[in-house]
Design an enzyme around this catalytic site. Sequence first.
Site, PDB file in Angstrom:
ATOM      1  N   HIS A 224       0.709  -1.072   0.065  1.00  0.00           N
ATOM      2  CA  HIS A 224       0.068  -0.128  -0.210  1.00  0.00           C
ATOM      3  C   HIS A 224       0.822   1.340   0.097  1.00  0.00           C
ATOM      4  CE1 HIS A 224       0.471  -0.387   4.451  1.00  0.00           C
ATOM      5  NE2 HIS A 224       0.564   0.806   4.514  1.00  0.00           N
ATOM      6  N   ASP A 252      -0.439  -7.350   0.633  1.00  0.00           N
ATOM      7  CA  ASP A 252       0.123  -6.225   0.940  1.00  0.00           C
ATOM      8  C   ASP A 252       1.541  -5.965   1.195  1.00  0.00           C
ATOM      9  OD1 ASP A 252       0.453  -3.419   1.692  1.00  0.00           O
ATOM     10  OD2 ASP A 252      -0.164  -3.742   3.724  1.00  0.00           O
ATOM     11  N   GLY A 332       3.475   5.596   9.405  1.00  0.00           N
ATOM     12  CA  GLY A 332       4.918   5.846   8.774  1.00  0.00           C
ATOM     13  C   GLY A 332       5.746   4.388   9.208  1.00  0.00           C
ATOM     14  N   SER A 334       4.544   1.482   8.322  1.00  0.00           N
ATOM     15  CA  SER A 334       4.048   0.587   7.281  1.00  0.00           C
ATOM     16  C   SER A 334       5.544   0.109   6.588  1.00  0.00           C
ATOM     17  CB  SER A 334       3.033   1.293   6.407  1.00  0.00           C
ATOM     18  OG  SER A 334       1.792   1.083   6.752  1.00  0.00           O
ATOM     19  N   SER A 349       1.899  -4.054   7.921  1.00  0.00           N
ATOM     20  CA  SER A 349       0.920  -3.765   7.033  1.00  0.00           C
ATOM     21  C   SER A 349       0.033  -2.893   7.670  1.00  0.00           C
ATOM     22  CB  SER A 349       0.248  -5.088   6.839  1.00  0.00           C
ATOM     23  OG  SER A 349      -1.121  -4.532   5.935  1.00  0.00           O
TER      24      SER A 349
END
Length: 380
Positions: A224, A252, A332, A334, A349
Amino acid sequence: MRHATLLRTGLSALLVLGAWTAAGPVSASAAPAPAEPPASAALLSAMQRDLGLTEKQALTRLADEKAATALEKKAQRAAGSAFGGSWLDAKTGKLTVAVTTTEKTGAVRATGADTRLVEHSAKSLDAAKARIDALKAPSGVSSWHVDPAASRVVVNVVAAERADNDVRAFVAKARKAGPVTVRTTAQAPQTFAAGTVGGDPYYTGNVRCSIGFSVHGGFVTAGHCGGTGQQVRGWDNSYIGNFQGSSFPGNDYAWVNVGSGWWTVPVVLGWGTVPDQLVRGSNEAPIGASICRSGSTTRWHCGRVLAKNETVNYSQGAVHQMTKTSVCAEGGDSGGSFISGDQAQGVTSGGWGNCSSGGETWYQPINEILNRYGLRLHTA
């Protein structure tokens, strides 16, 4: 990009989240190096802080988890078709294997694992979950996964929306798919990307995310965070590479090639203030194992593996085959790295909550990413 600048900063130019460990050259006649410690001081400190352990307890737990990880596949083979799942029992320090018949308990215990008699096999529970995956979930349904200890498929719904008609209709359909237990969660899950903030690992467009693990030729991260072909910039705004593959929702995960003076090393960094953690492989930790996460916003945090193969229902769509943890995260983080001991586990994720009040976070397992894109993990 100047080499000296990267060494001074110790930030994400290394393309993983951690810190340098000083090391000099070793001559051919040097004495053998001492055995590597089971974990860095940073990881042990985070485990003590987040899991309420002493240093001795943390070291014992890491040893138990390493043994359980090595044993899990052997014990599953011994259980055969009676296998109902497995998890690490933190109290005993042993792997527990669920079996549907007493006839297999002896063979499983002979491997060194404990056993628990359950009603449903892992195969039948996975089939029930697959039928639920085919349903369209409303926003009030957070996620669903197989719980081997309960021998049920657990459907998690947001507590405030449990009485919602769409949620109740989904739960009713899920119950027809197989043995289901409904539990509540405080909030709906969301991804952990963030707007651009200076001095953090990488950016794509106006999104900041965290680097997961080095692979030969690049690094893996969350899907993402960017689409295939998008340009990636580093902490200093210099060009790193481009997303070579990306999938979200459904999955993801993504990977980015590395060039233009950037390189990869097999460590998870501690941001220049704590020692790094070397990455030596990607053996999958069992349910119940401790696990730690490094991200560009909240740095080191630890918790436990709560569930595997969970379907997470984000607002953008469902993501399958995720692993749920009790580790906190924030915007942030991720794409950042989840690691158990020295074994890479996955990339961050999303989740719910934060690192002030707590929460839960999901990661995309690393081995699925490597297999999907034919990548090879960069290991020490």
